[in-house]
Design a protein around this motif. Structure first.
Motif, PDB file in Angstrom:
ATOM      1  N   ASN A   1       0.866  -1.166   0.000  1.00 16.66           N
ATOM      2  CA  ASN A   1       0.000   0.000   0.000  1.00 16.66           C
ATOM      3  C   ASN A   1       0.903   1.215   0.000  1.00 16.66           C
ATOM      4  OD1 ASN A   1      -2.465  -1.426   0.079  1.00 16.66           O
ATOM      5  ND2 ASN A   1      -2.314  -1.664   2.296  1.00 16.66           N
ATOM      6  N   VAL A   2       0.742   2.075  -0.982  1.00 12.33           N
ATOM      7  CA  VAL A   2       1.692   3.159  -1.188  1.00 12.33           C
ATOM      8  C   VAL A   2       1.045   4.517  -0.978  1.00 12.33           C
ATOM      9  CG1 VAL A   2       3.207   1.855  -2.726  1.00 12.33           C
ATOM     10  CG2 VAL A   2       1.288   3.118  -3.687  1.00 12.33           C
ATOM     11  N   VAL A   3       1.808   5.412  -0.385  1.00  5.18           N
ATOM     12  CA  VAL A   3       1.412   6.808  -0.238  1.00  5.18           C
ATOM     13  C   VAL A   3       2.294   7.622  -1.167  1.00  5.18           C
ATOM     14  CG1 VAL A   3       1.243   8.782   1.317  1.00  5.18           C
ATOM     15  CG2 VAL A   3       0.641   6.486   2.121  1.00  5.18           C
ATOM     16  N   LEU A   4       1.676   8.270  -2.144  1.00  2.00           N
ATOM     17  CA  LEU A   4       2.398   9.071  -3.121  1.00  2.00           C
ATOM     18  C   LEU A   4       2.392  10.516  -2.652  1.00  2.00           C
ATOM     19  CD1 LEU A   4       1.010   6.579  -4.697  1.00  2.00           C
ATOM     20  CD2 LEU A   4       1.601   7.860  -6.749  1.00  2.00           C
ATOM     21  N   ALA A   5       3.563  11.032  -2.336  1.00  2.00           N
ATOM     22  CA  ALA A   5       3.686  12.401  -1.839  1.00  2.00           C
ATOM     23  C   ALA A   5       4.435  13.248  -2.858  1.00  2.00           C
ATOM     24  CB  ALA A   5       4.426  12.414  -0.505  1.00  2.00           C
ATOM     25  N   ASP A   6       3.846  14.366  -3.210  1.00  2.00           N
ATOM     26  CA  ASP A   6       4.454  15.250  -4.187  1.00  2.00           C
ATOM     27  C   ASP A   6       3.746  16.594  -4.114  1.00  2.00           C
ATOM     28  OD1 ASP A   6       6.277  14.359  -6.928  1.00  2.00           O
ATOM     29  OD2 ASP A   6       5.364  16.351  -6.926  1.00  2.00           O
ATOM     30  N   ARG A   7       4.389  17.626  -4.635  1.00  2.00           N
ATOM     31  CA  ARG A   7       3.744  18.940  -4.699  1.00  2.00           C
ATOM     32  C   ARG A   7       2.855  19.075  -5.932  1.00  2.00           C
ATOM     33  NH1 ARG A   7       8.662  22.972  -6.688  1.00  2.00           N
ATOM     34  NH2 ARG A   7       9.317  21.707  -8.456  1.00  2.00           N
TER      35      ARG A   7
ATOM     36  N   GLN B   1      -3.882  11.605  -9.863  1.00  2.00           N
ATOM     37  CA  GLN B   1      -4.100  10.838 -11.089  1.00  2.00           C
ATOM     38  C   GLN B   1      -3.231   9.582 -11.101  1.00  2.00           C
ATOM     39  OE1 GLN B   1      -3.388  13.405 -14.463  1.00  2.00           O
ATOM     40  NE2 GLN B   1      -4.585  15.084 -13.585  1.00  2.00           N
ATOM     41  N   ILE B   2      -1.995   9.723 -10.630  1.00  3.81           N
ATOM     42  CA  ILE B   2      -1.090   8.572 -10.580  1.00  3.81           C
ATOM     43  C   ILE B   2      -1.629   7.547  -9.584  1.00  3.81           C
ATOM     44  CG2 ILE B   2       1.294   7.848 -10.305  1.00  3.81           C
ATOM     45  CD1 ILE B   2       0.765   9.981 -12.514  1.00  3.81           C
ATOM     46  N   ALA B   3      -2.104   8.025  -8.442  1.00  2.00           N
ATOM     47  CA  ALA B   3      -2.673   7.111  -7.441  1.00  2.00           C
ATOM     48  C   ALA B   3      -3.883   6.369  -8.011  1.00  2.00           C
ATOM     49  CB  ALA B   3      -3.059   7.882  -6.185  1.00  2.00           C
TER      50      ALA B   3
ATOM     51  N   ASN C   1      -4.445   2.360  -8.271  1.00  2.00           N
ATOM     52  CA  ASN C   1      -5.604   1.692  -7.676  1.00  2.00           C
ATOM     53  C   ASN C   1      -6.364   0.859  -8.697  1.00  2.00           C
ATOM     54  OD1 ASN C   1      -5.310   2.535  -4.989  1.00  2.00           O
ATOM     55  ND2 ASN C   1      -6.275   4.508  -5.406  1.00  2.00           N
ATOM     56  N   ALA C   2      -6.339   1.292  -9.945  1.00  2.00           N
ATOM     57  CA  ALA C   2      -7.027   0.541 -10.988  1.00  2.00           C
ATOM     58  C   ALA C   2      -6.298  -0.757 -11.338  1.00  2.00           C
ATOM     59  CB  ALA C   2      -7.177   1.405 -12.240  1.00  2.00           C
ATOM     60  N   GLN C   3      -4.995  -0.789 -11.048  1.00  2.84           N
ATOM     61  CA  GLN C   3      -4.187  -1.952 -11.416  1.00  2.84           C
ATOM     62  C   GLN C   3      -4.006  -2.922 -10.254  1.00  2.84           C
ATOM     63  OE1 GLN C   3      -0.625  -0.028 -12.817  1.00  2.84           O
ATOM     64  NE2 GLN C   3      -1.560   0.635 -14.738  1.00  2.84           N
ATOM     65  N   GLY C   4      -3.844  -2.366  -9.016  1.00  2.35           N
ATOM     66  CA  GLY C   4      -3.641  -3.208  -7.841  1.00  2.35           C
ATOM     67  C   GLY C   4      -2.359  -4.021  -7.920  1.00  2.35           C
ATOM     68  N   PRO C   5      -2.188  -5.026  -7.055  1.00  4.33           N
ATOM     69  CA  PRO C   5      -3.085  -5.348  -5.943  1.00  4.33           C
ATOM     70  C   PRO C   5      -2.974  -4.371  -4.772  1.00  4.33           C
ATOM     71  CG  PRO C   5      -1.185  -6.778  -5.874  1.00  4.33           C
ATOM     72  CD  PRO C   5      -1.063  -5.977  -7.139  1.00  4.33           C
ATOM     73  N   GLY C   6      -1.820  -3.697  -4.620  1.00  4.06           N
ATOM     74  CA  GLY C   6      -1.698  -2.712  -3.565  1.00  4.06           C
ATOM     75  C   GLY C   6      -2.533  -1.485  -3.860  1.00  4.06           C
ATOM     76  N   GLN C   7      -2.889  -0.778  -2.810  1.00  2.00           N
ATOM     77  CA  GLN C   7      -3.683   0.434  -2.947  1.00  2.00           C
ATOM     78  C   GLN C   7      -2.794   1.668  -2.787  1.00  2.00           C
ATOM     79  OE1 GLN C   7      -7.261   0.531  -3.740  1.00  2.00           O
ATOM     80  NE2 GLN C   7      -6.288  -1.351  -4.443  1.00  2.00           N
TER      81      GLN C   7
ATOM     82  N   ALA D   1      -2.847   9.471  -2.400  1.00  3.14           N
ATOM     83  CA  ALA D   1      -2.056  10.630  -2.814  1.00  3.14           C
ATOM     84  C   ALA D   1      -2.114  11.736  -1.777  1.00  3.14           C
ATOM     85  CB  ALA D   1      -2.544  11.163  -4.159  1.00  3.14           C
ATOM     86  N   VAL D   2      -0.976  12.377  -1.553  1.00  2.00           N
ATOM     87  CA  VAL D   2      -0.893  13.524  -0.658  1.00  2.00           C
ATOM     88  C   VAL D   2      -0.124  14.630  -1.372  1.00  2.00           C
ATOM     89  CG1 VAL D   2      -0.189  14.392   1.601  1.00  2.00           C
ATOM     90  CG2 VAL D   2      -0.783  11.970   1.329  1.00  2.00           C
TER      91      VAL D   2
END
Length: 262
Positions: A35-41, A47-49, A53-59, A62-63
């Motif tokens: 399960n990933v948290v995507l952090a960026d400005r 959109q990347i998150a 999520n559409a591909q999985g299996p991890g969720q 975005a922050v």
């Protein structure tokens, strides 16, 4: 190559995850169960998150945050805890040279900006994540450094990445007894899709473009393999360092630069 379930049940925070190496790390980690948290400005991080999520299996979650500030780093770690209940792995991907020019051609404010971009996001993120890793009983920090600790026309950036290497070694020593590994990967020149956020928002002058070309030539000439690496060739070593397969590796910086050790 995907290793299914390698990160199953683990939560990974990736800073600088909207593009380049950071995006590659987050996407493949999720494909391997994290399960990933995507952090960026960047405002397109969500959109990347959504794609992950559409591909999985991890969720993915975005922050949007400014990682050049401590408040931004705290926001990211807090959001990761709220989304997934904890943090196991941090990959610090924010950084990158803003300008390429001879050292004496840098203005003082430009030097400060390079350090702010390529050292402080890693420093703040490491500081903010440690309490969460302790709460988890251990974890891993993988800092993204650079082999450009030696290179022309980017002395401030080189100094910042040298600081990342020192941070990695010192923090690893401090946290080793707490079941927390701290390592770094040092990519060399890497082929990547065009940036959606400009490296230098002010744009490069013709003189700066010439200096950039000289720096690119130096990078290619310094590698034994005579070419840039691919995103996949950078993502793989980073995820190895983050995985349990590297359980006895800490305080080390792995140079991934075609034989150019920087």
């Amino acid at each position: 190559m995907i290793f299914p379930d390698r990160f199953k049940g683990q939560v990974m925070v990736v800073t600088g995850a909207a593009q380049g190496i950071g995006r590659g790390v987050a996407t493949r980690a999720a494909a391997e169960g994290a399960n990933v948290v995507l952090a960026d400005r960047a405002d397109f991080t969500a959109q990347i998150a959504a794609q992950i999520n559409a591909q999985g299996p991890g969720q993915a979650h975005a922050v949007t945050a400014d990682l050049e500030t401590y408040e931004g780093a705290q926001t990211v770690m807090r959001a990761a805890f709220e989304a997934f209940g904890g943090i196991d792995i941090l990959v610090t991907g924010v950084g990158g040279a803003i300008r390429m020019r001879p050292f004496t051609a840098f203005e003082p404010a430009q030097i400060e900006a390079e350090i702010q971009r390529s050292l402080f996001p890693t420093l703040w993120a490491c500081h903010a994540v440690v309490p969460h890793l302790r709460q988890r009983g251990g974890g891993v920090i993988v800092n993204i450094s650079s082999n450009a600790t030696r290179g022309i026309h980017r002395v401030p950036y080189s100094a910042a990445k040298g600081g990342v290497n020192a941070l990695t070694a010192s923090l690893a020593m401090e946290l080793a007894g707490q079941n927390i590994r701290v390592v770094a990967a040092a990519p060399g020149g890497t082929e990547a899709p065009p940036r959606r956020i400009a490296r230098n928002p002010e744009g490069d002058s013709d003189e700066e473009k010439a200096w950039m070309a000289q720096a690119v030539a130096q990078v290619t000439d310094s590698t034994m393999m005579g070419r840039y690496g691919s995103l996949g060739e950078q993502v793989g070593p980073i995820l190895f360092l983050a995985s349990r397969d590297a359980g006895y590796v800490t305080a080390s910086t792995l140079v991934v630069a075609g034989g150019d050790t920087g």
